[in-house]
Write an enzyme that holds these catalytic residues in place. Structure first.
Site, PDB file in Angstrom:
ATOM      1  N   GLY A  39       0.795  -1.233   0.000  1.00 44.43           N
ATOM      2  CA  GLY A  39       0.000   0.000   0.000  1.00 44.43           C
ATOM      3  C   GLY A  39       0.823   1.276   0.000  1.00 44.43           C
ATOM      4  O   GLY A  39       0.283   2.357  -0.232  1.00 44.43           O
ATOM      5  N   TYR A 144       6.887 -20.425 -12.476  1.00 44.16           N
ATOM      6  CA  TYR A 144       7.108 -19.002 -12.783  1.00 44.16           C
ATOM      7  C   TYR A 144       7.591 -18.846 -14.229  1.00 44.16           C
ATOM      8  O   TYR A 144       7.039 -18.057 -15.011  1.00 44.16           O
ATOM      9  CB  TYR A 144       8.126 -18.403 -11.801  1.00 44.16           C
ATOM     10  CG  TYR A 144       8.600 -17.019 -12.193  1.00 44.16           C
ATOM     11  CD1 TYR A 144       7.714 -15.936 -12.228  1.00 44.16           C
ATOM     12  CD2 TYR A 144       9.935 -16.785 -12.544  1.00 44.16           C
ATOM     13  CE1 TYR A 144       8.149 -14.666 -12.592  1.00 44.16           C
ATOM     14  CE2 TYR A 144      10.374 -15.522 -12.913  1.00 44.16           C
ATOM     15  CZ  TYR A 144       9.484 -14.466 -12.935  1.00 44.16           C
ATOM     16  OH  TYR A 144       9.905 -13.204 -13.304  1.00 44.16           O
ATOM     17  N   PHE A 172      17.703 -10.585 -16.905  1.00 42.12           N
ATOM     18  CA  PHE A 172      18.388 -11.608 -16.127  1.00 42.12           C
ATOM     19  C   PHE A 172      18.264 -11.145 -14.663  1.00 42.12           C
ATOM     20  O   PHE A 172      17.156 -10.800 -14.275  1.00 42.12           O
ATOM     21  CB  PHE A 172      19.773 -11.863 -16.727  1.00 42.12           C
ATOM     22  CG  PHE A 172      19.646 -12.834 -17.908  1.00 42.12           C
ATOM     23  CD1 PHE A 172      18.779 -12.537 -18.972  1.00 42.12           C
ATOM     24  CD2 PHE A 172      20.269 -14.060 -17.915  1.00 42.12           C
ATOM     25  CE1 PHE A 172      18.566 -13.445 -20.013  1.00 42.12           C
ATOM     26  CE2 PHE A 172      20.065 -14.981 -18.950  1.00 42.12           C
ATOM     27  CZ  PHE A 172      19.219 -14.676 -19.997  1.00 42.12           C
ATOM     28  N   HIS A 192      15.319 -12.309  -3.000  1.00 44.55           N
ATOM     29  CA  HIS A 192      16.471 -12.122  -3.895  1.00 44.55           C
ATOM     30  C   HIS A 192      17.787 -12.026  -3.117  1.00 44.55           C
ATOM     31  O   HIS A 192      17.834 -11.487  -2.017  1.00 44.55           O
ATOM     32  CB  HIS A 192      16.271 -10.881  -4.776  1.00 44.55           C
ATOM     33  CG  HIS A 192      15.216 -11.098  -5.811  1.00 44.55           C
ATOM     34  ND1 HIS A 192      14.106 -10.293  -5.951  1.00 44.55           N
ATOM     35  CD2 HIS A 192      15.087 -12.057  -6.757  1.00 44.55           C
ATOM     36  CE1 HIS A 192      13.355 -10.740  -6.942  1.00 44.55           C
ATOM     37  NE2 HIS A 192      13.928 -11.815  -7.446  1.00 44.55           N
ATOM     38  N   GLY A 287      14.002 -25.423  -8.583  1.00 38.84           N
ATOM     39  CA  GLY A 287      13.764 -24.609  -9.783  1.00 38.84           C
ATOM     40  C   GLY A 287      14.923 -23.727 -10.186  1.00 38.84           C
ATOM     41  O   GLY A 287      14.762 -22.851 -11.040  1.00 38.84           O
TER      42      GLY A 287
HETATM   43  P1  NAD Z   1       7.688  -6.097  -7.928  1.00 39.98           P
HETATM   44  O1  NAD Z   1       6.894  -7.091  -7.164  1.00 39.98           O
HETATM   45  O2  NAD Z   1       8.501  -5.123  -7.159  1.00 39.98           O
HETATM   46  O3  NAD Z   1       6.748  -5.285  -8.921  1.00 39.98           O
HETATM   47  C1  NAD Z   1       5.610  -5.827  -9.528  1.00 39.98           C
HETATM   48  C2  NAD Z   1       4.499  -4.826  -9.329  1.00 39.98           C
HETATM   49  O4  NAD Z   1       3.325  -5.346  -9.972  1.00 39.98           O
HETATM   50  C3  NAD Z   1       4.145  -4.640  -7.846  1.00 39.98           C
HETATM   51  O5  NAD Z   1       4.113  -3.255  -7.541  1.00 39.98           O
HETATM   52  C4  NAD Z   1       2.761  -5.280  -7.696  1.00 39.98           C
HETATM   53  O6  NAD Z   1       1.950  -4.585  -6.775  1.00 39.98           O
HETATM   54  C5  NAD Z   1       2.226  -5.160  -9.109  1.00 39.98           C
HETATM   55  N1  NAD Z   1       1.241  -6.203  -9.421  1.00 39.98           N
HETATM   56  C6  NAD Z   1       1.402  -7.547  -9.344  1.00 39.98           C
HETATM   57  N2  NAD Z   1       0.280  -8.161  -9.741  1.00 39.98           N
HETATM   58  C7  NAD Z   1      -0.599  -7.188 -10.078  1.00 39.98           C
HETATM   59  C8  NAD Z   1      -1.914  -7.188 -10.579  1.00 39.98           C
HETATM   60  N3  NAD Z   1      -2.585  -8.325 -10.798  1.00 39.98           N
HETATM   61  N4  NAD Z   1      -2.519  -6.008 -10.836  1.00 39.98           N
HETATM   62  C9  NAD Z   1      -1.874  -4.840 -10.602  1.00 39.98           C
HETATM   63  N5  NAD Z   1      -0.616  -4.771 -10.126  1.00 39.98           N
HETATM   64  C10 NAD Z   1       0.018  -5.940  -9.883  1.00 39.98           C
HETATM   65  O7  NAD Z   1       8.605  -6.923  -8.943  1.00 39.98           O
HETATM   66  P2  NAD Z   1       9.810  -6.446  -9.862  1.00 39.98           P
HETATM   67  O8  NAD Z   1      11.056  -7.079  -9.342  1.00 39.98           O
HETATM   68  O9  NAD Z   1       9.760  -4.984 -10.064  1.00 39.98           O
HETATM   69  O10 NAD Z   1       9.441  -7.200 -11.221  1.00 39.98           O
HETATM   70  C11 NAD Z   1       8.710  -6.552 -12.243  1.00 39.98           C
HETATM   71  C12 NAD Z   1       8.531  -7.505 -13.404  1.00 39.98           C
HETATM   72  O11 NAD Z   1       9.803  -7.950 -13.871  1.00 39.98           O
HETATM   73  C13 NAD Z   1       7.749  -8.785 -13.079  1.00 39.98           C
HETATM   74  O12 NAD Z   1       6.903  -9.061 -14.166  1.00 39.98           O
HETATM   75  C14 NAD Z   1       8.815  -9.854 -12.973  1.00 39.98           C
HETATM   76  O13 NAD Z   1       8.318 -11.123 -13.318  1.00 39.98           O
HETATM   77  C15 NAD Z   1       9.833  -9.355 -13.973  1.00 39.98           C
HETATM   78  N6  NAD Z   1      11.209  -9.807 -13.694  1.00 39.98           N
HETATM   79  C16 NAD Z   1      11.825  -9.426 -12.527  1.00 39.98           C
HETATM   80  C17 NAD Z   1      13.130  -9.848 -12.277  1.00 39.98           C
HETATM   81  C18 NAD Z   1      13.868  -9.461 -11.018  1.00 39.98           C
HETATM   82  O14 NAD Z   1      15.021  -9.887 -10.858  1.00 39.98           O
HETATM   83  N7  NAD Z   1      13.284  -8.675 -10.123  1.00 39.98           N
HETATM   84  C19 NAD Z   1      13.804 -10.643 -13.224  1.00 39.98           C
HETATM   85  C20 NAD Z   1      13.127 -11.008 -14.390  1.00 39.98           C
HETATM   86  C21 NAD Z   1      11.837 -10.565 -14.621  1.00 39.98           C
HETATM   87  N1  UDP Z   2      20.273 -17.534  -3.386  1.00 38.08           N
HETATM   88  C1  UDP Z   2      20.930 -18.023  -2.265  1.00 38.08           C
HETATM   89  N2  UDP Z   2      20.495 -17.636  -1.026  1.00 38.08           N
HETATM   90  C2  UDP Z   2      19.428 -16.787  -0.859  1.00 38.08           C
HETATM   91  C3  UDP Z   2      18.766 -16.297  -2.014  1.00 38.08           C
HETATM   92  C4  UDP Z   2      19.221 -16.685  -3.258  1.00 38.08           C
HETATM   93  O1  UDP Z   2      21.878 -18.793  -2.387  1.00 38.08           O
HETATM   94  O2  UDP Z   2      19.060 -16.519   0.286  1.00 38.08           O
HETATM   95  C5  UDP Z   2      20.740 -17.956  -4.713  1.00 38.08           C
HETATM   96  C6  UDP Z   2      19.653 -18.596  -5.556  1.00 38.08           C
HETATM   97  O3  UDP Z   2      19.584 -19.974  -5.273  1.00 38.08           O
HETATM   98  C7  UDP Z   2      20.145 -18.288  -6.980  1.00 38.08           C
HETATM   99  C8  UDP Z   2      20.879 -16.957  -6.809  1.00 38.08           C
HETATM  100  O4  UDP Z   2      21.139 -16.793  -5.416  1.00 38.08           O
HETATM  101  O5  UDP Z   2      21.086 -19.259  -7.372  1.00 38.08           O
HETATM  102  C9  UDP Z   2      20.049 -15.774  -7.284  1.00 38.08           C
HETATM  103  O6  UDP Z   2      18.764 -15.910  -6.699  1.00 38.08           O
HETATM  104  P1  UDP Z   2      17.682 -14.758  -6.740  1.00 38.08           P
HETATM  105  O7  UDP Z   2      16.502 -15.252  -5.974  1.00 38.08           O
HETATM  106  O8  UDP Z   2      18.296 -13.463  -6.319  1.00 38.08           O
HETATM  107  O9  UDP Z   2      17.335 -14.595  -8.282  1.00 38.08           O
HETATM  108  P2  UDP Z   2      16.847 -15.681  -9.370  1.00 38.08           P
HETATM  109  O10 UDP Z   2      18.118 -16.180 -10.014  1.00 38.08           O
HETATM  110  O11 UDP Z   2      16.050 -16.735  -8.691  1.00 38.08           O
HETATM  111  O12 UDP Z   2      16.044 -14.844 -10.311  1.00 38.08           O
END
Ligand code: NAD
Ligand code: UDP
Length: 332
Positions: A39, A144, A172, A192, A287
């Site tokens: 929120g 996922y 990535f 993460h 995974g």
């Molecule tokens: P995040 O959770 O911080 O942001 C996602 C946002 O989407 C949140 O603010 C959440 O409230 C909103 N949201 C989720 N479901 C919703 C819905 N049904 N309706 C409206 N709002 C909704 O995540 P992020 O790390 O910023 O990731 C953003 C995007 O990037 C995601 O699609 C994720 O799968 C993708 N992605 C992220 C990473 C990463 O490392 N963080 C890597 C690869 C891909």
């Molecule tokens: N990881 C870890 N300990 C943690 C969280 C993540 O060893 O507490 C490892 C995880 O298994 C992966 C790498 O760190 O190999 C990156 O994970 P993250 O969840 O940050 O990103 P992902 O690769 O899943 O998108």
């Protein structure tokens, strides 16, 4: 263009919105459930309209599209934890696949023809070779990854059928924070690696668990390609330019072609923070492919992408600046 950024209040979304506002190229509207920040909305750029709601809610989307008439959508809404998706696959298919379906239906109904989609390295599974090129085999190893692959396929099918063109940006490992230190990564619960390691340095955790030390990698821990969130953000603006100029549906991998192991990331965090950061060995997490490293060459040559944060230390320094000033995320 007027761009509706769905998920624009999230970690990556808030950085994308800031780059868009600062580049003044497009008008921005944010749509978000505010789930990631429970929120909180103090981190949303001043002056940017915010629509709070769920993309799966057809009536809500209909109202937002009618009122704002976007020319393009950046679709970032998703649940994104690999291990959670293994435990709760239906919740992931619901939000990530049904959510994308609803966005595409609203785009079709309102003549909105351009979408930039947040995709992921997770759709490649364990790659046949690295660095991974965008056309490499797709073999997700988690629900996922399956949901993101399904969403990409859905967007692809909309080009011929409805003239909706899409760019899939496969991030990535997104990491780091804005250099100003006021926005950064605050998932709750956090899963993460980098924010969890920095929570140890802040005294919020006793140690970091290393998930798996028996992978076929140089030090036995998983290797990932860590990309700074601001570098990811500029790619979105370039993807919009590409679509505005008539570019066809296409996919781009966003990574630096440089991998770091879990142990190397922890060591870099020790250097940046000056904290010993105790680490304990733990079983593999479900995974997790052993190595995910991207070839970003296609993004560089076609979109003109030029990542600026080229060392893991530079990236961690920005994350640390944010964590020190926001130890409780946006709650303080
Ligand atoms: P995040 O959770 O911080 O942001 C996602 C946002 O989407 C949140 O603010 C959440 O409230 C909103 N949201 C989720 N479901 C919703 C819905 N049904 N309706 C409206 N709002 C909704 O995540 P992020 O790390 O910023 O990731 C953003 C995007 O990037 C995601 O699609 C994720 O799968 C993708 N992605 C992220 C990473 C990463 O490392 N963080 C890597 C690869 C891909
Ligand atoms: N990881 C870890 N300990 C943690 C969280 C993540 O060893 O507490 C490892 C995880 O298994 C992966 C790498 O760190 O190999 C990156 O994970 P993250 O969840 O940050 O990103 P992902 O690769 O899943 O998108």
């Amino acid at each position: 263009m007027k761009v509706l950024v769905c998920g624009g209040a999230g970690y990556i979304g808030s950085h994308v919105v800031r780059e868009m506002v600062r580049s003044s190229q497009h008008k921005v509207v944010v749509l978000d459930l505010l789930a990631a920040t429970h929120g909180h909305k103090s981190h949303i750029e001043t002056g940017v309209p915010l629509e709070v709601g769920d993309v799966r809610d057809e009536a809500f989307l209909e109202r937002v599209f009618s009122e704002h008439k976007p020319d393009a959508v950046i679709h970032m809404c998703a649940w994104l934890s690999v291990p959670e998706s293994v435990r709760e696959p239906l919740a992931y298919f619901d939000n990530n696949v049904v959510g994308t379906l609803r966005v595409l239906q609203a785009m079709k109904n309102h003549g909105c023809k351009q979408i930039v989609f947040s995709s992921t390295a997770a759709l490649f599974g364990t790659p046949e070779s690295t660095p991974i090129k965008p056309d490499a085999r797709k073999a997700p190893e988690s629900p996922y990854g399956d949901t993101k692959f399904a969403a990409e396929l859905m967007i692809n099918a909309c080009e011929t059928a409805y003239g909706i063109r899409g760019v899939h940006l496969r991030y990535f490992n997104a990491c780091g924070a804005h250099v100003d230190g006021d926005i950064g990564e605050t998932h709750d619960p956090e899963t993460h690696l980098i924010p969890l390691v920095l929570q140890v340095a802040l005294g919020q955790r006793d140690h970091i668990k290393i998930f798996g030390t028996d992978y076929a990698t140089p030090d036995g821990t998983c290797v990932r390609d860590y990309v700074h969130v601001t570098d990811l953000s500029t790619a979105h603006i370039q993807a919009l330019d590409y679509l505005e100029k008539g570019g066809k549906t296409d996919a781009f991998n966003l990574g630096l072609a440089d991998g770091f192991s879990v142990k190397e990331v922890i060591e870099s965090c020790r250097k940046v923070t000056g904290h010993p950061i105790p680490a304990v060995l733990a079983p593999r997490r479900e995974g997790d492919p052993p190595i995910l490293v991207a070839s970003g060459e296609k993004a560089k040559s076609i979109l003109g992408w030029k990542p600026q944060f080229d060392t893991i230390e530079k990236i961690i320094e920005t994350a640390w600046k944010f964590h020190v000033s926001h130890p409780k995320g946006y709650k303080c």
